[in-house]
Design an enzyme around this catalytic site. Structure first.
Site, PDB file in Angstrom:
ATOM      1  N   GLU A  47       0.738  -1.006   0.207  1.00 17.66           N
ATOM      2  CA  GLU A  47      -0.015   0.029   0.194  1.00 17.66           C
ATOM      3  C   GLU A  47       1.035   1.148   0.158  1.00 17.66           C
ATOM      4  O   GLU A  47       2.083   1.192   0.499  1.00 17.66           O
ATOM      5  CB  GLU A  47      -0.937  -0.211   1.201  1.00 17.66           C
ATOM      6  CG  GLU A  47      -1.758   1.110   1.541  1.00 17.66           C
ATOM      7  CD  GLU A  47      -2.357   1.359   3.028  1.00 17.66           C
ATOM      8  OE1 GLU A  47      -1.579   0.623   3.967  1.00 17.66           O
ATOM      9  OE2 GLU A  47      -3.407   1.819   3.056  1.00 17.66           O
ATOM     10  N   GLU A 146      -6.960   8.455   7.524  1.00 19.63           N
ATOM     11  CA  GLU A 146      -7.269   8.018   6.156  1.00 19.63           C
ATOM     12  C   GLU A 146      -8.907   8.452   5.877  1.00 19.63           C
ATOM     13  O   GLU A 146      -8.940   8.875   4.830  1.00 19.63           O
ATOM     14  CB  GLU A 146      -7.078   6.490   5.981  1.00 19.63           C
ATOM     15  CG  GLU A 146      -5.911   6.042   6.251  1.00 19.63           C
ATOM     16  CD  GLU A 146      -5.549   4.635   5.725  1.00 19.63           C
ATOM     17  OE1 GLU A 146      -5.329   3.769   6.404  1.00 19.63           O
ATOM     18  OE2 GLU A 146      -5.967   4.233   4.522  1.00 19.63           O
ATOM     19  N   CYS A 172      -4.496  -3.086   2.843  1.00 21.98           N
ATOM     20  CA  CYS A 172      -4.629  -2.902   4.409  1.00 21.98           C
ATOM     21  C   CYS A 172      -5.613  -3.257   5.146  1.00 21.98           C
ATOM     22  O   CYS A 172      -6.009  -4.491   5.537  1.00 21.98           O
ATOM     23  CB  CYS A 172      -3.971  -1.389   4.622  1.00 21.98           C
ATOM     24  SG  CYS A 172      -3.123  -1.371   6.203  1.00 21.98           S
ATOM     25  N   ASN A 197       0.185  -0.862   5.516  1.00 22.72           N
ATOM     26  CA  ASN A 197       1.056  -0.036   6.225  1.00 22.72           C
ATOM     27  C   ASN A 197       0.355   0.033   7.462  1.00 22.72           C
ATOM     28  O   ASN A 197      -0.709   0.846   7.857  1.00 22.72           O
ATOM     29  CB  ASN A 197       1.048   1.542   5.654  1.00 22.72           C
ATOM     30  CG  ASN A 197       1.691   1.746   4.155  1.00 22.72           C
ATOM     31  OD1 ASN A 197       2.189   2.772   4.157  1.00 22.72           O
ATOM     32  ND2 ASN A 197       1.781   0.670   3.521  1.00 22.72           N
TER      33      ASN A 197
HETATM   34  N1  ING Z   1      -3.559   0.488   8.541  1.00 21.68           N
HETATM   35  C1  ING Z   1      -3.668  -0.104   9.581  1.00 21.68           C
HETATM   36  C2  ING Z   1      -4.280  -1.437   9.551  1.00 21.68           C
HETATM   37  O1  ING Z   1      -5.631  -1.750   9.239  1.00 21.68           O
HETATM   38  C3  ING Z   1      -4.750  -0.355  11.649  1.00 21.68           C
HETATM   39  C4  ING Z   1      -4.835   0.500  10.540  1.00 21.68           C
HETATM   40  C5  ING Z   1      -3.455  -0.136  12.454  1.00 21.68           C
HETATM   41  C6  ING Z   1      -6.016  -0.728  12.188  1.00 21.68           C
HETATM   42  C7  ING Z   1      -3.482  -0.914  13.900  1.00 21.68           C
HETATM   43  C8  ING Z   1      -5.979  -1.376  13.541  1.00 21.68           C
HETATM   44  C9  ING Z   1      -4.735  -1.466  14.273  1.00 21.68           C
HETATM   45  O2  ING Z   1      -3.494  -2.420   9.227  1.00 21.68           O
HETATM   46  C10 ING Z   1      -4.113   0.837   7.333  1.00 21.68           C
HETATM   47  N2  ING Z   1      -3.344   1.600   6.496  1.00 21.68           N
HETATM   48  O3  ING Z   1      -5.307   0.539   7.147  1.00 21.68           O
END
Ligand code: ING
Length: 315
Positions: A47, A146, A172, A197
């Site tokens: 991503e 986001e 992601c 990411n």
């Molecule tokens: N990043 C993360 C993901 O879903 C996240 C957001 C991080 C959600 C940690 C929950 C815990 O892997 C993206 N870019 O979606």
């Protein structure tokens, strides 16, 4: 009959805010050249693979924000990747922040494209599940904005007949939602290509930080097995502008088994020779959707957005 496909998962180490697109493309090209030496026909990149993960910051200047977006693909800065792919005869998927100015209003998407072995874009997916929050949270070191920077997807989850099979993409946070894999699975998907990411530190549940790697593989392995599809998950990882992001990129079989995994926190290519016919071992038996699914009982999944609790029982 076997439908073997030699695939690569190209993990990226961190991209700092000061890293130019040209310098990043040099790294992507080097990974494609490694992939050629290893016989790959298709490579999955992460991503947002051309820039740092800017949604970690609250930025107010729209020109500064738009500087992280690609207005055209390929562009002068990114064309070398497409040219190399064509020369080497390798297809790829790659994620980036897309600024779409084709309509009356500019639209901003978290996008992934599929490029064939002739270097032509044959598919585009725009991220459905945008995690995090809409507004600046003052006392957090890193934001997850986001929902603020990107528009909701207008593509849904398409599949394409390509590379000898049926392929789809996700991005992601999509990988955490069973609906992602099931909508693709109901179209016969045999290979889901996704990049991520993922910051390890989640300020809302710091006591889960140590579970990021477990959750990362859990959701992709489950999605693979429950839909009889290969899943390739490519990380952008390492310490990016002070935010440590998860690595552990993987290639996963339709059985849910991990068949290759990255072991570094930098640029690393992992590869596997997969046989798309292995999907049938799952799709035609334990998860034969036509034979076993009971959609008449699944209505809530599309009718309802948030959970609705049953009425309290009077004391
Ligand atoms: N990043 C993360 C993901 O879903 C996240 C957001 C991080 C959600 C940690 C929950 C815990 O892997 C993206 N870019 O979606």
């Amino acid at each position: 009959m076997t439908r073997t496909l030699d695939v690569g998962c190209a993990q990226l180490g961190p991209i700092q805010r000061s890293d130019t697109r040209e310098a990043v493309v040099d790294r992507l090209v080097a990974l494609l050249q490694q992939a050629k030496h290893r016989g790959c026909e298709l490579v999955v990149f992460p991503e947002m693979a051309f820039t740092t993960f800017f949604p970690r910051w609250w930025i107010e200047d729209q020109d500064e924000i738009d500087g992280f977006f690609e207005r055209e693909m390929p562009s002068d800065e990114t064309r070398a990747l497409f040219d190399t792919a064509r020369e080497l005869g390798i297809g790829f998927s790659i994620g980036y922040a897309e600024l779409d100015t084709s309509g009356p209003e500019p639209r901003h998407y978290n996008t992934s494209i599929l490029v064939d072995q002739q270097g032509e874009i044959v598919g585009k997916y725009r991220k459905v599940h945008l995690p995090g929050h809409f507004d600046h949270v003052e006392d957090w070191t890193f934001q997850h904005l986001e929902k603020h920077y990107f528009d909701p997807s207008d593509t849904g989850f398409p599949v394409w007949r390509a590379f000898g099979g049926i392929v789809g993409m996700a991005i992601c946070n999509d990988r955490r939602w069973p609906e992602t894999y099931r909508v693709l699975g109901l179209q016969g998907v045999e290979l889901v290509m996704l990049g991520y990411n993922t910051p390890i530190a989640d300020p809302e549940v710091p006591h889960h930080d140590h579970l990021q790697g477990f959750h990362n593989h859990l959701v992709m392995q489950a999605g693979a097995y429950q839909n009889g599809t290969f899943v390739i998950g490519a990380a952008k990882c390492g310490n990016e502008e002070g935010s440590t992001m998860l690595g552990q990129s993987v290639i996963i079989a339709p059985t849910g088994e991990i068949i290759a995994q990255a072991t570094s926190m930098g640029d690393e290519l992992i590869t596997a020779r997969i046989d798309l016919d292995h999907c049938a071992d799952i799709k035609d038996r334990i998860f034969d959707f036509e034979l076993h699914r009971q959609p008449q009982h699944y209505g809530l999944i599309t009718e309802r957005k948030g959970a609705v609790l049953p009425p309290e029982v009077p004391a």
